[in-house]
Design an enzyme around this catalytic site. Structure first.
Site, PDB file in Angstrom:
ATOM      1  N   LYS A 132      41.284  40.593  45.473  1.00  0.00           N
ATOM      2  CA  LYS A 132      40.756  39.231  45.271  1.00  0.00           C
ATOM      3  C   LYS A 132      41.595  38.614  44.151  1.00  0.00           C
ATOM      4  O   LYS A 132      41.371  38.876  42.964  1.00  0.00           O
ATOM      5  CB  LYS A 132      39.292  39.342  44.904  1.00  0.00           C
ATOM      6  CG  LYS A 132      38.393  38.139  44.808  1.00  0.00           C
ATOM      7  CD  LYS A 132      38.930  36.777  44.694  1.00  0.00           C
ATOM      8  CE  LYS A 132      38.218  36.013  43.585  1.00  0.00           C
ATOM      9  NZ  LYS A 132      39.077  35.059  42.911  1.00  0.00           N
TER      10      LYS A 132
ATOM     11  N   GLU B  97      39.745  45.745  32.397  1.00  0.00           N
ATOM     12  CA  GLU B  97      40.729  45.358  31.373  1.00  0.00           C
ATOM     13  C   GLU B  97      40.392  43.934  30.989  1.00  0.00           C
ATOM     14  O   GLU B  97      40.450  43.036  31.839  1.00  0.00           O
ATOM     15  CB  GLU B  97      42.153  45.392  31.943  1.00  0.00           C
ATOM     16  CG  GLU B  97      42.639  46.753  32.372  1.00  0.00           C
ATOM     17  CD  GLU B  97      42.892  47.677  31.208  1.00  0.00           C
ATOM     18  OE1 GLU B  97      42.941  47.215  30.062  1.00  0.00           O
ATOM     19  OE2 GLU B  97      43.008  48.891  31.461  1.00  0.00           O
TER      20      GLU B  97
ATOM     21  N   CYS C 140      46.365  38.442  27.510  1.00  0.00           N
ATOM     22  CA  CYS C 140      45.252  39.194  26.934  1.00  0.00           C
ATOM     23  C   CYS C 140      45.623  39.842  25.611  1.00  0.00           C
ATOM     24  O   CYS C 140      44.792  39.976  24.731  1.00  0.00           O
ATOM     25  CB  CYS C 140      44.796  40.252  27.922  1.00  0.00           C
ATOM     26  SG  CYS C 140      46.129  41.306  28.473  1.00  0.00           S
TER      27      CYS C 140
ATOM     28  N   GLU D 132      38.805  34.556  21.426  1.00  0.00           N
ATOM     29  CA  GLU D 132      40.006  34.560  22.261  1.00  0.00           C
ATOM     30  C   GLU D 132      40.170  33.140  22.803  1.00  0.00           C
ATOM     31  O   GLU D 132      39.369  32.677  23.614  1.00  0.00           O
ATOM     32  CB  GLU D 132      39.853  35.541  23.430  1.00  0.00           C
ATOM     33  CG  GLU D 132      41.127  35.605  24.257  1.00  0.00           C
ATOM     34  CD  GLU D 132      40.998  36.460  25.518  1.00  0.00           C
ATOM     35  OE1 GLU D 132      39.984  36.327  26.221  1.00  0.00           O
ATOM     36  OE2 GLU D 132      41.923  37.234  25.778  1.00  0.00           O
TER      37      GLU D 132
HETATM   38  N1  LIG Z   1      43.292  43.389  29.425  1.00  0.00           N
HETATM   39  C1  LIG Z   1      44.163  42.934  30.291  1.00  0.00           C
HETATM   40  O1  LIG Z   1      44.975  43.671  30.826  1.00  0.00           O
HETATM   41  C2  LIG Z   1      44.165  41.465  30.651  1.00  0.00           C
HETATM   42  C3  LIG Z   1      45.289  40.934  31.258  1.00  0.00           C
HETATM   43  C4  LIG Z   1      45.281  39.593  31.599  1.00  0.00           C
HETATM   44  C5  LIG Z   1      44.156  38.802  31.344  1.00  0.00           C
HETATM   45  N2  LIG Z   1      43.069  39.333  30.757  1.00  0.00           N
HETATM   46  C6  LIG Z   1      41.904  38.506  30.460  1.00  0.00           C
HETATM   47  O2  LIG Z   1      41.591  37.642  31.534  1.00  0.00           O
HETATM   48  C7  LIG Z   1      40.948  36.472  31.048  1.00  0.00           C
HETATM   49  C8  LIG Z   1      41.588  35.233  31.657  1.00  0.00           C
HETATM   50  O3  LIG Z   1      41.582  35.278  33.024  1.00  0.00           O
HETATM   51  P1  LIG Z   1      40.472  34.508  33.883  1.00  0.00           P
HETATM   52  O4  LIG Z   1      40.007  33.293  33.177  1.00  0.00           O
HETATM   53  O5  LIG Z   1      41.030  34.371  35.262  1.00  0.00           O
HETATM   54  O6  LIG Z   1      39.314  35.569  33.872  1.00  0.00           O
HETATM   55  P2  LIG Z   1      38.001  35.560  34.754  1.00  0.00           P
HETATM   56  O7  LIG Z   1      37.386  34.225  34.782  1.00  0.00           O
HETATM   57  O8  LIG Z   1      37.218  36.689  34.252  1.00  0.00           O
HETATM   58  O9  LIG Z   1      38.530  35.831  36.236  1.00  0.00           O
HETATM   59  C9  LIG Z   1      39.132  37.038  36.605  1.00  0.00           C
HETATM   60  C10 LIG Z   1      38.860  37.292  38.068  1.00  0.00           C
HETATM   61  O10 LIG Z   1      37.447  37.445  38.259  1.00  0.00           O
HETATM   62  C11 LIG Z   1      36.992  36.545  39.272  1.00  0.00           C
HETATM   63  N3  LIG Z   1      35.627  36.092  39.003  1.00  0.00           N
HETATM   64  C12 LIG Z   1      35.226  34.994  38.304  1.00  0.00           C
HETATM   65  N4  LIG Z   1      33.882  34.894  38.318  1.00  0.00           N
HETATM   66  C13 LIG Z   1      33.415  35.944  39.042  1.00  0.00           C
HETATM   67  C14 LIG Z   1      32.113  36.388  39.406  1.00  0.00           C
HETATM   68  N5  LIG Z   1      31.024  35.712  39.057  1.00  0.00           N
HETATM   69  N6  LIG Z   1      32.007  37.510  40.137  1.00  0.00           N
HETATM   70  C15 LIG Z   1      33.108  38.195  40.518  1.00  0.00           C
HETATM   71  N7  LIG Z   1      34.364  37.806  40.222  1.00  0.00           N
HETATM   72  C16 LIG Z   1      34.519  36.700  39.476  1.00  0.00           C
HETATM   73  C17 LIG Z   1      37.990  35.398  39.170  1.00  0.00           C
HETATM   74  O11 LIG Z   1      37.926  34.606  40.331  1.00  0.00           O
HETATM   75  P3  LIG Z   1      38.252  33.024  40.215  1.00  0.00           P
HETATM   76  O12 LIG Z   1      39.657  32.955  39.856  1.00  0.00           O
HETATM   77  O13 LIG Z   1      37.945  32.511  41.552  1.00  0.00           O
HETATM   78  O14 LIG Z   1      37.343  32.474  39.137  1.00  0.00           O
HETATM   79  C18 LIG Z   1      39.294  36.140  38.974  1.00  0.00           C
HETATM   80  O15 LIG Z   1      39.779  36.648  40.193  1.00  0.00           O
HETATM   81  C19 LIG Z   1      41.122  36.509  29.558  1.00  0.00           C
HETATM   82  O16 LIG Z   1      39.929  36.891  28.927  1.00  0.00           O
HETATM   83  C20 LIG Z   1      42.180  37.571  29.349  1.00  0.00           C
HETATM   84  O17 LIG Z   1      42.146  38.181  28.124  1.00  0.00           O
HETATM   85  C21 LIG Z   1      43.055  40.660  30.414  1.00  0.00           C
END
Ligand SMILES: NC(=O)c1ccc[n+]([C@@H]2O[C@H](COP(=O)([O-])OP(=O)(O)OC[C@H]3O[C@@H](n4cnc5c(N)ncnc54)[C@H](OP(=O)(O)O)[C@@H]3O)[C@@H](O)[C@H]2O)c1
Length: 496
Positions: free
Chosen positions: A188, A264, A300, A398
């Site tokens: 996804k 992660e 991240c 963050e």
């Molecule tokens: N630790 C690491 O390796 C790492 C690496 C990169 C990024 N990150 C973190 O990622 C975050 C930024 O990315 P983001 O804003 O895309 O994160 P996010 O909102 O958590 O989204 C991540 C994934 O989860 C899906 N998602 C959202 N709401 C959901 C729900 N209710 N149920 C199931 N899945 C759901 C998103 O789909 P949609 O796109 O359709 O909303 C997307 O595919 C930051 O906090 C960053 O630190 C961590």
């Protein structure tokens, strides 16, 4: 600054927008789609299939069928290796096109995509292909009446949910070990960057990965992501994204089949600069500007919190402000661009709000302005925030944008205490010539990766994961990643 115009943005003709299931592109239920926007212009790039709960069911069924058929899960690791090496070759052959897709879809600078992201994917797939036929099981230390075998088996159907900031690398860190270990996968991708995942699935089929092993369900998080998280026939969820959504995946697992979950998540990674770096402060500032502003700070492990010894702080802030001002912000397709747009309008509003609030609270802010492009993209110039209390939001939260907060310290103990004053624990960086200080601090800081004298997440051979609310249940990269995608089994033989 070069201005991107809608007419200059042309996606490669290979781009497909349907779901990928059972080795073919198919429409989502009712031909439903969602609008995929360009971060550089704010306009609609294309319409992408929006997978429903029943589409996710169908993709999981396809993955399960393929897994049970054994054409991938039961062949030898050496045979999987050969196919994955071909997959890596195909990615390499299509690297320019994949870089362009990510640059347009996620607003990432094209040079980053060409020089870092896609080469990293090729390396990652090759590394796991090469590793898988060199991973051995164990024989336990029994008496002569028994034989205890400890083996690892593929977990089954793996759900992969990823964010938009590194649409290719993050995906490869998961599909590499998951596929090498023999699993079937359902990906996804993020709603904001769904396109390259579809192309990787198509290339996987071309390489010889059997139909049904690699499925992609683009769509909305709260629909497709949730359906995958709650699915009773998904054995593992591997997730990268926000802590908030990570917590949801733990709940989904608890409310369904107790699938394994690896998370992660975010960070607020401290970068600690000791006074003995005074003669190389310019080099340190350049490295830390990269740590803070790479990918527009949408990383991240971004080095978004700098702790610097008070004796060199003032000089350091001046240097950081210069480095920030020198960063070229603009059209991601311009080869001179170092910082592209933020991913969406709400991200820009959020980042600007943090900067305004810090300023209102008395902080000194260098840079950090909205850049109003005629393109309509979501640009913000990098910001260096100084004279800010350690408990202010800009130091604790963050922000996920090009904003770095600088806080002074006087002693090593204070530096460690400030570094650990966070719920996150993804990464850290310590700058000093003193090996004892470097190692003491590296040991004392609670983070999954601590770099010494240079921002880094390590390389593919080192595991990447977080402490605290930054990580849970497993690591990406390294041989340790196989733990996420395999089940440990004991076979106990009685010798009669
Ligand atoms: N630790 C690491 O390796 C790492 C690496 C990169 C990024 N990150 C973190 O990622 C975050 C930024 O990315 P983001 O804003 O895309 O994160 P996010 O909102 O958590 O989204 C991540 C994934 O989860 C899906 N998602 C959202 N709401 C959901 C729900 N209710 N149920 C199931 N899945 C759901 C998103 O789909 P949609 O796109 O359709 O909303 C997307 O595919 C930051 O906090 C960053 O630190 C961590």
């Amino acid at each position: 600054m070069t201005h991107a115009t809608a007419s200059t943005i042309e996606l490669p003709t290979s781009v497909r927008t349907q779901m990928y299931r059972d080795g073919a592109f198919v429409d989502a239920e009712g031909s439903a789609t969602f609008e995929n926007l360009s971060p550089a212009t704010g306009r609609v790039l294309n319409h992408v299939a929006a997978a429903s709960e029943s589409d996710v069911d169908a993709a999981v069924e396809s993955a399960r069928r393929a897994f049970d058929a054994g054409l991938w899960s039961k062949i030898s690791p050496a045979e999987r290796k050969a196919v994955l090496l071909k997959f890596a070759d195909l990615i390499e052959a299509n690297a320019a096109e994949l870089a362009l897709i990510d640059s347009i879809d996620a607003g990432k600078p094209i040079t980053d995509c060409e020089e870092l992201d896609i080469p990293d994917v090729v390396l990652t797939i090759r590394w796991y292909a090469e590793a898988i036929d060199k991973v051995f099981g164990k024989v336990s230390p029994t008496g002569s009446d028994n034989l205890g075998l400890i083996v690892r088996e593929p977990s089954g159907v793996v759900g992969i949910v990823v964010p938009w900031n590194f649409p290719s690398n993050t995906l490869s860190w998961k599909i590499g070990p998951a596929l090498a270990a023999g699993n079937s996968i359902v990906v996804k991708p993020a709603e904001l960057s769904p396109l390259s995942a579809l192309r990787y699935a198509e290339l996987a089929t071309e390489a010889g990965i059997p139909a049904g092993v690699f499925n992609v369900v683009p769509g909305l998080g709260h629909v497709a992501g949730k359906a995958l998280g709650l699915h009773n026939d998904v054995d593992v969820i591997t997730f990268t994204g926000s802590t908030e959504v990570g917590r949801m995946f733990l709940r989904y697992a608890a409310d369904s089949n107790l699938k394994q979950v690896a998370l992660e998540m975010g960070g607020k990674s401290p970068q600690i600069v000791f006074a003995d770096m005074e003669s190389q402060l310019d080099e340190v500032a350049e490295d830390l500007a990269g740590a803070a502003f790479w990918n527009g700070g949408q990383n991240c492990s971004a080095g978004s919190r700098i702790l610097v010894h008070n004796s060199v702080k003032s000089a350091f802030v001046t240097l950081m402000a210069e480095k920030a001002a020198a960063r070229k912000v603009g059209d991601p397709l311009d080869r001179e661009t170092e910082i592209g747009p933020l991913i969406e309008a709400s991200a820009r509003e959020r980042v600007l709000r943090y900067i305004d609030d810090a300023r209102s609270a008395g902080a000194v802010v260098h840079g950090g302005a909205a850049i109003l492009e005629e393109t309509g993209g979501f640009f913000v110039s990098p910001a260096v925030v100084d004279s800010v209390g350690k408990d202010s939001a800009v130091v604790r939260d963050e922000i996920f944008g090009p904003v770095v907060a600088i806080v002074g310290f006087d002693t090593e103990e204070e530096a460690i205490s400030l570094a650990n004053d966070t719920e996150y624990g993804l990464a850290a960086n310590v700058w000093t010539h003193d090996i004892d200080v470097a190692l003491r601090v590296a040991r004392a800081v609670r983070a999954g990766t601590v770099a010494v004298n240079g921002f880094s997440e390590g390389d593919i051979s080192t595991p990447f994961g977080g402490f605290g609310i930054s990580g849970f249940g497993g690591h990406d990269k390294g041989l340790e990643a196989f733990d996420q995608y395999t089940e440990l089994k004991t076979i106990w033989v009685t010798i009669r």
